[in-house]
Design an enzyme around this catalytic site. Structure first.
Site, mmCIF file in Angstrom:
data_model
loop_
_atom_site.group_PDB
_atom_site.id
_atom_site.type_symbol
_atom_site.label_atom_id
_atom_site.label_comp_id
_atom_site.label_asym_id
_atom_site.label_seq_id
_atom_site.Cartn_x
_atom_site.Cartn_y
_atom_site.Cartn_z
ATOM 1 N N GLU A 183 -5.113 8.967 8.879
ATOM 2 C CA GLU A 183 -3.701 8.817 9.276
ATOM 3 C C GLU A 183 -3.417 9.515 10.608
ATOM 4 O OE1 GLU A 183 -0.482 8.028 7.392
ATOM 5 O OE2 GLU A 183 -1.638 6.678 6.121
ATOM 6 N N HIS B 6 -7.887 3.597 3.460
ATOM 7 C CA HIS B 6 -7.899 4.350 4.712
ATOM 8 C C HIS B 6 -9.303 4.527 5.291
ATOM 9 C CE1 HIS B 6 -3.820 5.268 3.647
ATOM 10 N NE2 HIS B 6 -3.662 6.075 4.665
ATOM 11 N N ASP C 207 0.857 -1.198 0.000
ATOM 12 C CA ASP C 207 0.000 0.000 0.000
ATOM 13 C C ASP C 207 0.891 1.246 0.000
ATOM 14 O OD1 ASP C 207 -2.270 1.685 0.171
ATOM 15 O OD2 ASP C 207 -2.090 1.788 2.343
ATOM 16 N N SER C 208 0.304 2.366 -0.344
ATOM 17 C CA SER C 208 1.047 3.624 -0.282
ATOM 18 C C SER C 208 1.403 3.981 1.164
ATOM 19 C CB SER C 208 0.199 4.741 -0.881
ATOM 20 O OG SER C 208 -1.040 4.813 -0.212
ATOM 21 N N CYS D 212 -4.072 -1.136 -2.206
ATOM 22 C CA CYS D 212 -4.181 0.313 -2.388
ATOM 23 C C CYS D 212 -5.108 0.530 -3.574
ATOM 24 C CB CYS D 212 -2.804 0.896 -2.679
ATOM 25 S SG CYS D 212 -2.811 2.651 -3.128
ATOM 26 N N CYS E 4 -11.180 3.246 -0.702
ATOM 27 C CA CYS E 4 -9.832 3.679 -0.307
ATOM 28 C C CYS E 4 -9.503 2.916 0.962
ATOM 29 C CB CYS E 4 -9.818 5.184 -0.048
ATOM 30 S SG CYS E 4 -8.244 5.757 0.647
#
Ligand code: DGL
Length: 276
Positions: free
Chosen positions: A155, A191, A12-13, A75, A189
């Site tokens: 994040e 996240h 993942d990024s 991702c 996504c």
């Protein structure tokens, strides 16, 4: 028959892909995993398709050098714009993305055939979700909503803050005020699952939220079975190794939010992808 003990690579990024790793580890307890988060170059979601492809190729070569038997692109942005390039470059190692499984989850949940996809700018621009959903349900109406600020909020560990409630209201208010509002939201996504409670509160319980973690784990299990790549020896404890391109301390601290349990900083190796 002996199994294949090589690890599965997950990329993942950043740390959002740990939501996918969590589902993979639960579904495949006998497997070993190597996870790479390109935290130094996050976010991918605001970058051009060419840049994301170049970064993803570098990152997945690191996983190959770790001897992985399969690569999961955990991702959405990279799956959206780089999946074919990665499949070509990593062949014969199979590469599984998260878009197709996420689209399948959305199509499985909708009743009014109106599906909202919340994603990064890059994923929306690539249109991969809309295409994948329409391949499965040709008369589906897909409303794509870029929600890039959600990445930073997740994040920060800010799931339950006023800032997140305000961002949810700004992004989703107009969409769900319409009489023809979607009945299903795909969290497109990696996240966004950590913001699911805040999103659900805003849209109400009548709306179904889905993400690709569970369906991706199912797709990986199927791909392992088809290719006879399963690790069959469950005698050793499941192992997960982590690589990050920036601060192992931050990866361990914030990553725990996404993985759902603590990460030991000593299990996170700092890596420079330009040196791979
Ligand atoms: N991992 C990315 C995705 O799922 C989100 C974070 C980013 O923009 O890099 O699209």
């Amino acid at each position: 028959m002996p199994g294949d003990p090589r690890p599965i690579g997950v990329f993942d990024s950043g740390m959002g892909g740990l939501t996918v790793l969590r589902a993979l580890a639960a579904r495949l307890p006998q497997e070993r995993f190597v996870y790479l988060g390109d935290t130094a170059r996050l976010p991918y979601g605001t970058k051009s398709a060419e840049t994301v492809r170049a970064y993803a190729l570098q990152a997945t070569h690191l996983l190959l050098s770790e001897g992985v038997k399969m690569v999961v692109i955990a991702c959405n942005t990279a799956s959206s714009v780089a999946l074919e390039a990665l499949r070509d470059a990593l062949s014969p190692v199979p590469v599984i993305g998260v878009i197709e499984p996420g689209a399948r989850a959305g199509v499985g949940a909708t009743r009014n055939k109106r599906i909202a996809v919340l994603a990064t700018e890059g994923t929306v621009r690539g249109g991969a979700y809309a295409n994948a959903i329409r391949r499965l349900m040709c008369d589906a109406v897909v409303i794509q909503q870029p929600c890039q600020v959600f990445v930073a909020l997740a994040e920060e560990g800010w799931a339950e803050t006023r800032a997140t409630a305000a961002a949810v209201e700004d992004y989703l208010g107009p969409l769900f005020a319409r009489p023809d509002a979607p009945d299903t939201v795909v969290l497109g996504c990696t996240h966004f699952p950590v913001l699911a409670a805040a999103i659900q509160r805003h849209v109400g319980d009548a709306i179904t939220l889905v993400d690709s973690a569970e369906t991706t784990a199912g797709a990986v299990a199927d791909a392992l079975a088809e290719r006879n790549l399963h690790a069959r020896d469950a005698s050793e404890a499941q192992s997960i190794r982590f690589f990050a391109t920036d601060s192992p301390e931050r990866f361990a601290r914030i990553g725990a939010i996404f993985l759902g349990h603590p990460i030991d900083e000593d299990d996170v190796t700092l890596v420079d992808l330009k040196m791979v």
